[in-house]
Motif scaffolding. Structure first.
Motif, PDB file in Angstrom:
ATOM      1  N   UNK A 349      12.404  -3.994  15.411  1.00 46.49           N
ATOM      2  CA  UNK A 349      11.454  -4.822  16.134  1.00 46.49           C
ATOM      3  C   UNK A 349      10.115  -4.886  15.353  1.00 46.49           C
ATOM      4  N   UNK A 350      10.230  -4.182  14.304  1.00 48.66           N
ATOM      5  CA  UNK A 350       9.042  -4.095  13.047  1.00 48.66           C
ATOM      6  C   UNK A 350       7.831  -3.664  14.015  1.00 48.66           C
ATOM      7  N   UNK A 351       7.982  -2.557  14.514  1.00 49.70           N
ATOM      8  CA  UNK A 351       6.752  -1.957  14.999  1.00 49.70           C
ATOM      9  C   UNK A 351       7.020  -0.381  15.228  1.00 49.70           C
ATOM     10  N   UNK A 352       6.507   0.315  14.336  1.00 45.17           N
ATOM     11  CA  UNK A 352       7.104   1.609  14.113  1.00 45.17           C
ATOM     12  C   UNK A 352       5.999   2.316  13.203  1.00 45.17           C
ATOM     13  N   UNK A 353       5.940   3.560  13.408  1.00 42.13           N
ATOM     14  CA  UNK A 353       5.404   4.673  12.392  1.00 42.13           C
ATOM     15  C   UNK A 353       6.584   5.240  11.452  1.00 42.13           C
ATOM     16  N   UNK A 354       6.168   5.331  10.325  1.00 47.20           N
ATOM     17  CA  UNK A 354       7.006   6.206   9.245  1.00 47.20           C
ATOM     18  C   UNK A 354       6.323   7.505   9.086  1.00 47.20           C
ATOM     19  N   UNK A 355       7.073   8.313   8.772  1.00 54.23           N
ATOM     20  CA  UNK A 355       6.184   9.642   8.211  1.00 54.23           C
ATOM     21  C   UNK A 355       7.129  10.133   6.839  1.00 54.23           C
ATOM     22  N   UNK A 356       6.523  10.293   5.855  1.00 53.27           N
ATOM     23  CA  UNK A 356       6.944  10.660   4.597  1.00 53.27           C
ATOM     24  C   UNK A 356       6.740  12.412   4.317  1.00 53.27           C
ATOM     25  N   UNK A 357       7.915  13.077   4.252  1.00 58.27           N
ATOM     26  CA  UNK A 357       7.751  14.378   4.231  1.00 58.27           C
ATOM     27  C   UNK A 357       8.587  14.966   2.806  1.00 58.27           C
ATOM     28  N   UNK A 358       7.729  15.909   2.072  1.00 57.95           N
ATOM     29  CA  UNK A 358       8.463  16.502   1.008  1.00 57.95           C
ATOM     30  C   UNK A 358       8.315  17.994   1.230  1.00 57.95           C
ATOM     31  N   UNK A 359       9.401  18.665   0.958  1.00 57.96           N
ATOM     32  CA  UNK A 359       9.573  20.123   1.277  1.00 57.96           C
ATOM     33  C   UNK A 359       9.155  20.479   2.633  1.00 57.96           C
ATOM     34  N   UNK A 360       9.334  19.541   3.559  1.00 57.34           N
ATOM     35  CA  UNK A 360       8.807  19.989   5.007  1.00 57.34           C
ATOM     36  C   UNK A 360       7.489  19.501   5.145  1.00 57.34           C
ATOM     37  N   UNK A 361       6.490  19.019   4.373  1.00 57.93           N
ATOM     38  CA  UNK A 361       5.054  19.235   4.491  1.00 57.93           C
ATOM     39  C   UNK A 361       4.879  17.478   4.558  1.00 57.93           C
ATOM     40  N   UNK A 362       4.075  17.059   5.622  1.00 62.74           N
ATOM     41  CA  UNK A 362       3.789  15.687   5.869  1.00 62.74           C
ATOM     42  C   UNK A 362       2.829  15.234   4.667  1.00 62.74           C
ATOM     43  N   UNK A 363       3.331  14.351   4.025  1.00 58.82           N
ATOM     44  CA  UNK A 363       2.456  14.054   2.889  1.00 58.82           C
ATOM     45  C   UNK A 363       1.746  12.464   2.927  1.00 58.82           C
ATOM     46  N   UNK A 364       2.495  11.825   3.970  1.00 61.42           N
ATOM     47  CA  UNK A 364       1.750  10.460   4.341  1.00 61.42           C
ATOM     48  C   UNK A 364       2.396   9.798   5.404  1.00 61.42           C
ATOM     49  N   UNK A 365       1.647   8.700   6.111  1.00 57.42           N
ATOM     50  CA  UNK A 365       2.552   7.937   7.028  1.00 57.42           C
ATOM     51  C   UNK A 365       2.026   6.613   6.713  1.00 57.42           C
ATOM     52  N   UNK A 366       3.338   5.602   7.421  1.00 61.16           N
ATOM     53  CA  UNK A 366       2.828   4.312   7.295  1.00 61.16           C
ATOM     54  C   UNK A 366       2.806   3.663   8.812  1.00 61.16           C
ATOM     55  N   UNK A 367       2.137   2.806   9.134  1.00 63.53           N
ATOM     56  CA  UNK A 367       2.390   2.118  10.351  1.00 63.53           C
ATOM     57  C   UNK A 367       2.460   0.663  10.271  1.00 63.53           C
ATOM     58  N   UNK A 368       3.406  -0.029  11.123  1.00 61.39           N
ATOM     59  CA  UNK A 368       3.897  -1.246  11.119  1.00 61.39           C
ATOM     60  C   UNK A 368       3.477  -1.737  12.469  1.00 61.39           C
ATOM     61  N   UNK A 369       2.571  -2.704  12.571  1.00 59.02           N
ATOM     62  CA  UNK A 369       2.017  -3.195  13.834  1.00 59.02           C
ATOM     63  C   UNK A 369       1.793  -2.333  14.830  1.00 59.02           C
ATOM     64  N   UNK A 370       1.259  -1.173  14.441  1.00 60.36           N
ATOM     65  CA  UNK A 370       0.865  -0.078  15.638  1.00 60.36           C
ATOM     66  C   UNK A 370       0.038   0.916  14.993  1.00 60.36           C
ATOM     67  N   UNK A 371      -0.678   1.726  15.594  1.00 64.30           N
ATOM     68  CA  UNK A 371      -1.169   3.127  15.207  1.00 64.30           C
ATOM     69  C   UNK A 371      -2.687   2.751  15.111  1.00 64.30           C
TER      70      UNK A 371
END
Length: 410
Positions: A349-371
């Motif tokens: 639906x092109x409406x989401x949050x995405x979370x980038x983790x490295x070794x379990x640690x949240x490093x970054x997040x992206x939001x497309x059409x929300x947030x």
């Protein structure tokens, strides 16, 4: 200019913000802003979006009104620096005598990388970094024209979107599988590819332009895979390199930009750097160089305070945004390698949050059409994600994906 001054070398966004911050912090001494830029310092985001499409002037993006520099005794030297001598504290210029500094801030930004292929110098082959270059693209972008866009990073993607909105037929050539994949990963890249294709952009992935052809001006682009893409003009967007040529014999340490510590200090006393040109040592992300508007603005001010001895470690949790068609993309944090990508919402639906983790640690997040804006909307999901990044949080993947869980309560 024999009197020693604070000199800011580079009259882009970071340089203008630094000048303003120095005066606001109470510095009342000689202040010189050196740069070859023909315009006053301003934010560049509209050049690939609203300004290019003729929807917005640049007045609202100026760091300060032109008159401010005279009113606040900021000397403007419109010239190109050829050499910085840190022994004699001189900035040598292409024309005119040297400028003497007591303290120097380097905010020279970046220079467009060029496409070294035959025909790249033909009329109608454009790049984009300056107002003049945006104006030149705008002049060629008549409705019904055909354009080839080379590279689909942020600038290339935004230009492709703007041209399409202007009625131009766009063919884009990119080395990866999808737009922005190298920064945002394959999942988000595929979403962005779908958005561009739905708008009418021809995406030629995994390919590269090997030459441009034309008699009096560019008429077509030839790719390595043998495509012949007929065009009326082209826009090359293959990144920038840090503008450090004037530092070649200065003793200032350079490695993919000017190396600075957490206080924006170089290895040479009284010499600082900020913005696109600065590779800074970040407490969360390590050594990084960031080419986005938000960093240019905030690091310019941080460096100014450090020059006055009232600075603090530059720990900004980086954010940026990109508008393409009616899609709003936002990002908070910084990561280049990750081992988990968690989605909240719907890629389809092109409406989401995405979370980038490295070794379990949240490093970054992206939001497309929300947030919401991660800097302005304290209650939004992106702002909450930024706080988790700042805390080096190790959230459970199922919790991140669960729409019923409030991010601000994790």
């Amino acid at each position: 200019m024999n009197e020693k001054s604070i000199v800011i070398l580079g009259a882009g966004m970071s340089g203008g913000v630094a000048a303003r911050a120095l005066r606001e912090a109470g510095y009342d001494g000689p202040l010189v802003l050196v740069g070859h830029e023909p315009t006053s310092p301003f934010g560049r985001p509209p050049l690939s979006k609203t300004y290019l499409r003729g929807e917005e002037a640049l007045d609202g993006w100026m760091v300060v009104p032109e008159q401010w520099y005279e009113d606040n005794r900021v000397v403007r030297v419109r010239a190109t620096a050829t050499r910085v001598d840190t022994d004699t504290h001189h900035v040598h210029l292409q024309e005119g005598g040297p400028v003497t500094f007591d303290r120097l801030l380097i905010t020279t930004g970046g220079v467009n990388r060029t496409l070294e292929v035959p025909g790249a110098d033909l009329p109608g082959v454009h790049q984009l970094r300056t107002v003049a270059e945006s104006d030149a693209i705008k002049q060629d972008a008549r409705r019904g024209a055909r354009a080839v866009v080379v590279g689909m990073g942020f600038i290339g993607s935004e230009v492709a979107a703007s041209l399409t909105q202007m009625g131009v037929q766009v063919a884009a050539v990119l080395p990866g599988a999808s737009p922005l994949e190298s920064v945002l990963g394959p999942e988000v890249g595929q979403v962005m590819a779908g958005i561009h294709r739905d708008a009418g952009v021809e995406l030629h992935s995994g390919d590269e332009v090997v030459r441009f052809e034309g008699a009096q001006r560019v008429e077509r682009a030839i790719t390595r895979q043998g495509l012949r893409l007929e065009c009326d003009f082209a826009v090359v967007s293959v990144g920038i390199r840090p503008a450090v040529d004037a530092l070649a014999s200065s003793g200032v340490a350079v490695d993919n930009g000017v190396l600075v510590d957490e206080l924006c200090r170089t290895n040479v006393p009284a010499v600082f750097a900020a913005g696109d040109v600065a590779s800074h040592n970040h407490p969360l992300f390590g050594r990084i160089r960031v080419e986005h508007y938000n960093n240019a603005e905030k690091q310019g001010a941080a460096a100014a305070r450090s020059m006055l001895g009232v600075g603090a470690p530059y720990a900004y949790v980086h954010t940026f945004w990109s508008d393409q068609y009616d899609t709003k993309l936002e990002y908070v944090g910084h990561v280049r390698k990750w081992d988990q990508f968690i989605v909240r919402g719907s890629l389809d639906e092109r409406k989401f949050l995405g979370f980038y983790l490295a070794d379990g640690v949240l490093k970054a997040a992206v939001g497309v059409n929300r947030g919401g804006d991660p800097e302005l909307d304290e209650e939004g999901d992106m702002a909450a994600a930024g706080r988790l990044v700042a805390r080096r949080a190790q959230p459970d993947a199922h919790t991140l994906a669960d729409e019923t869980r409030d991010l601000s309560e994790i």
